[in-house]
Design a protein around this motif. Structure first.
Motif, PDB file in Angstrom:
ATOM      1  N   ARG A 289      -9.771   4.971  35.187  1.00 56.86           N
ATOM      2  CA  ARG A 289     -10.947   5.590  35.879  1.00 56.86           C
ATOM      3  C   ARG A 289     -10.919   4.774  36.684  1.00 56.86           C
ATOM      4  O   ARG A 289     -11.603   4.999  37.539  1.00 56.86           O
ATOM      5  CB  ARG A 289     -11.902   5.101  34.408  1.00 56.86           C
ATOM      6  CG  ARG A 289     -12.191   5.914  33.525  1.00 56.86           C
ATOM      7  CD  ARG A 289     -13.528   5.830  32.622  1.00 56.86           C
ATOM      8  NE  ARG A 289     -13.719   4.589  31.231  1.00 56.86           N
ATOM      9  CZ  ARG A 289     -12.978   4.400  30.410  1.00 56.86           C
ATOM     10  NH1 ARG A 289     -12.737   5.495  29.362  1.00 56.86           N
ATOM     11  NH2 ARG A 289     -13.003   3.362  30.244  1.00 56.86           N
ATOM     12  N   GLU A 290     -10.737   3.630  36.540  1.00 56.32           N
ATOM     13  CA  GLU A 290     -10.868   3.089  38.314  1.00 56.32           C
ATOM     14  C   GLU A 290     -10.104   3.590  39.447  1.00 56.32           C
ATOM     15  O   GLU A 290     -10.952   3.191  40.608  1.00 56.32           O
ATOM     16  CB  GLU A 290     -10.822   1.388  37.957  1.00 56.32           C
ATOM     17  CG  GLU A 290     -11.175   0.255  36.880  1.00 56.32           C
ATOM     18  CD  GLU A 290     -10.872  -0.892  36.962  1.00 56.32           C
ATOM     19  OE1 GLU A 290      -9.734  -0.912  37.436  1.00 56.32           O
ATOM     20  OE2 GLU A 290     -12.268  -1.646  35.951  1.00 56.32           O
TER      21      GLU A 290
ATOM     22  N   SER B 242      -7.992   1.168  25.391  1.00 58.34           N
ATOM     23  CA  SER B 242      -9.122   0.773  25.973  1.00 58.34           C
ATOM     24  C   SER B 242      -8.788   0.162  27.653  1.00 58.34           C
ATOM     25  O   SER B 242      -9.527   0.604  28.382  1.00 58.34           O
ATOM     26  CB  SER B 242     -10.008  -0.442  25.245  1.00 58.34           C
ATOM     27  OG  SER B 242     -11.237  -0.309  25.925  1.00 58.34           O
ATOM     28  N   HIS B 243      -8.119  -0.774  27.322  1.00 61.29           N
ATOM     29  CA  HIS B 243      -7.647  -1.410  28.569  1.00 61.29           C
ATOM     30  C   HIS B 243      -7.427   0.180  29.481  1.00 61.29           C
ATOM     31  O   HIS B 243      -7.941  -0.695  30.925  1.00 61.29           O
ATOM     32  CB  HIS B 243      -6.574  -2.547  29.081  1.00 61.29           C
ATOM     33  CG  HIS B 243      -6.153  -3.069  29.813  1.00 61.29           C
ATOM     34  ND1 HIS B 243      -7.392  -3.546  31.402  1.00 61.29           N
ATOM     35  CD2 HIS B 243      -5.362  -3.303  30.736  1.00 61.29           C
ATOM     36  CE1 HIS B 243      -6.062  -3.892  32.013  1.00 61.29           C
ATOM     37  NE2 HIS B 243      -5.278  -3.522  31.888  1.00 61.29           N
TER      38      HIS B 243
ATOM     39  N   GLU C 199      -7.015   2.444  29.695  1.00 62.67           N
ATOM     40  CA  GLU C 199      -7.766   3.798  30.028  1.00 62.67           C
ATOM     41  C   GLU C 199      -9.126   3.635  30.986  1.00 62.67           C
ATOM     42  O   GLU C 199      -9.168   4.045  31.749  1.00 62.67           O
ATOM     43  CB  GLU C 199      -9.225   4.761  28.987  1.00 62.67           C
ATOM     44  CG  GLU C 199      -7.710   5.289  27.630  1.00 62.67           C
ATOM     45  CD  GLU C 199      -8.890   5.290  26.244  1.00 62.67           C
ATOM     46  OE1 GLU C 199      -9.627   4.919  26.244  1.00 62.67           O
ATOM     47  OE2 GLU C 199      -7.995   6.011  25.690  1.00 62.67           O
ATOM     48  N   GLU C 200      -9.568   2.347  31.038  1.00 66.20           N
ATOM     49  CA  GLU C 200     -10.644   1.667  31.987  1.00 66.20           C
ATOM     50  C   GLU C 200     -10.097   1.999  33.157  1.00 66.20           C
ATOM     51  O   GLU C 200     -10.370   1.558  34.318  1.00 66.20           O
ATOM     52  CB  GLU C 200     -10.806   0.507  31.405  1.00 66.20           C
ATOM     53  CG  GLU C 200     -11.943   0.045  32.544  1.00 66.20           C
ATOM     54  CD  GLU C 200     -13.266   0.483  32.687  1.00 66.20           C
ATOM     55  OE1 GLU C 200     -13.422   0.417  33.759  1.00 66.20           O
ATOM     56  OE2 GLU C 200     -13.156   1.328  32.097  1.00 66.20           O
TER      57      GLU C 200
END
Length: 229
Positions: free
Chosen positions: A32-33, A25-26, A28-29
């Motif tokens: 996105r950033e 999850s980290h 993927e985030e």
């Protein structure tokens, strides 16, 4: 505490434990950033910005971008997916609110020109190819990947109202015309984007109405019979 590297794979066939899920999850985030940062950098720096320039504008190193995206073509693809997903949602909303097929076409063309015109640098970035890529693939990135899927979806959006409006027996038209329409919209739109600002350049709404008229009635009303003799 041992923290797996950014590209640490989840074991194939194994259960994803809580730590692995959190790390994924980290990751993927973070991706996105980086896409958002790259989009902002290209908007300012231009479509020819290098990976090093984009990374510097994002406040990180180009090795981080290579780790997440592989190469510049991978970054182009990722930014393209984000931009075109947003554009497709806007166009779908426009179609759903239209009262007629022609109004729907105008709404889609308007949404396309608005989104592309909001940042010509970003649009150019996601529709160009990296050096050597065209020779290898036989086509540029604009005909594949995110943009290819986007125009396929738009073609389907055009075909659906045409099918219900024209009725049965018009499959020859419905099968070919949407694809031709996409070519006209994209080529006319990109030429409009590339045209320097001047009093002769139509504004976005005028251009959208002109393209829609070309799609629906062609140029026949602007031609005299004597011109065809």
């Amino acid at each position: 505490m041992n923290i797996p590297p950014a590209d640490h794979p989840v074991p194939f066939g194994g259960a994803v434990d809580g730590r692995a899920a959190r790390w994924q999850s980290h990751r993927e985030e973070r991706r996105r950033e980086l896409v958002k940062s790259a989009r902002r950098a290209v908007h300012i720096l231009g479509s020819d910005a290098s990976m090093e320039e984009i990374a510097a504008a994002a406040g990180t190193s180009k090795s981080v971008f290579y780790r997440y995206f592989g190469d510049k073509a991978g970054l182009q693809q990722a930014v393209g997916e984000a931009v075109l997903s947003q554009m497709q949602r806007r166009m779908q909303e426009a179609v759903e609110s239209a009262q007629s097929p022609r109004e729907g076409l105008f709404a889609m063309v308007s949404a396309y020109l608005q989104m592309a015109g909001a940042s010509p640098n970003v649009y150019a970035f996601v529709t160009k190819y990296s050096p050597g890529e065209a020779a290898e693939a036989g086509a540029d990135i604009a005909t594949a990947g995110a943009l290819g899927h986007f125009f396929e979806a738009v073609r389907d959006m055009i075909a659906r109202p045409m099918r219900s409006h024209l009725g049965a027996g018009k499959e020859a038209v419905i099968g070919y015309w949407p694809t031709a329409a996409i070519g006209l919209v994209r080529n006319a739109g990109e030429q409009w984007l590339a045209t320097p600002e001047s009093p002769a350049k139509p504004d976005q709404e005028t251009m959208a109405r002109q393209i829609t008229a070309w799609l629906c009635v062609g140029i026949a009303p602007q031609m005299e019979t004597k011109d065809l003799r």
